[in-house]
Design an enzyme around this catalytic site. Sequence first.
Site: not given
Length: 327
Positions: A123, A125, A133, A199, A209, A221, A237, A252, A278, A317
């Site tokens: 990406c 971004c 992005c 996404k 971020r 976005r 998609e 996601k 996150s 994570y």
Amino acid sequence: MAYPNTRMRRLRASAGLRGLVRETGLRAEQLVLPLFVAQDGAAPASQGALELPALARLSISGALERAGEAAALGLGAVIVFGIPSHKDEEGSGAYDEEGVVQLAVRALKQALPDGPLVVTDVCLCEYTDHGHCGVAREDGTIDNDATLELLARTAVSHARAGADMLAPSDMMDGRVGVLRSELDAEGYADTPILAYSAKFASAFYGPFRDAAGSAPAFGDRRSYQLDPANGAQALREAVLDVGEGADMLMVKPALAYGDLIAAVKRETGLPVAAYNVSGEYAMVRAAAAAGALDEREAVLEILTSLARAGADTIITYHALDAASWLA
Ligand code: PBG
């Protein structure tokens, strides 16, 4: 046959019976640990008083150390994000052969040739000065077709550095096909693509971020990421990405999108990865820190539910903690 002949509780009466009929298990090798590698060196991550150790910025040697822990616990892969020291309009750090991801991937493959697979996030971004992005036009819109070439250069440079799998997360139209043909042309026909297909434009990316320094400087976005209200579009998609040559598909965020994990799996039959993002990690950490829930039980329940929904692979994570609890 109904009650009293049928008693669902019979098979729940002991740990042995519950284990015998358990439908879903978790394996460390299906978990993927995100690593944030920063050119300017290590920095811890937190939100106020809340510590978020898995979002910390790592130096390359810190990333090697964490990947070593991942290897020892049998994790399947790490996914590498780069935080460059310099950002510009075209995001040139993303496709710099000496960029932070390229250096980190070479170091990881050299130090841990039999370690976890190295996936890279493809990406712009984190590398653009405006934080979007893709390539920004004068009027603030994002130029889809001009972005594709830069993404392809980024992907090829990651493959050249030794990445085992490439994960485009930009949500530009046509990027999987362009990446596939450029990779093939450059001799990387065997490098698989994990497409961030479904996404969504989500509130749950906030801590990422902050950690990656990739919040957009203007706008948001929503002109490229999916509207959270749209399941049918998400499936389109996914199907389009299959047609363009994706090897694996991602949904996601994860927790609020279990319907799509199941639907993408059912409709495509491809391996599906769920990204437990996150903000989802921060919610669990915050609730556990407040004493509102038991972190270990909550995490294992969440990860099991994603596998039950149809995720073959889970980016989380919590990966190191979860693997240690499963061991
Ligand atoms: C880059 C990217 C993002 C995430 C993964 N890749 C941020 C975004 O799209 O804003 C988010 C991951 C997370 O929140 O854990 N495009």
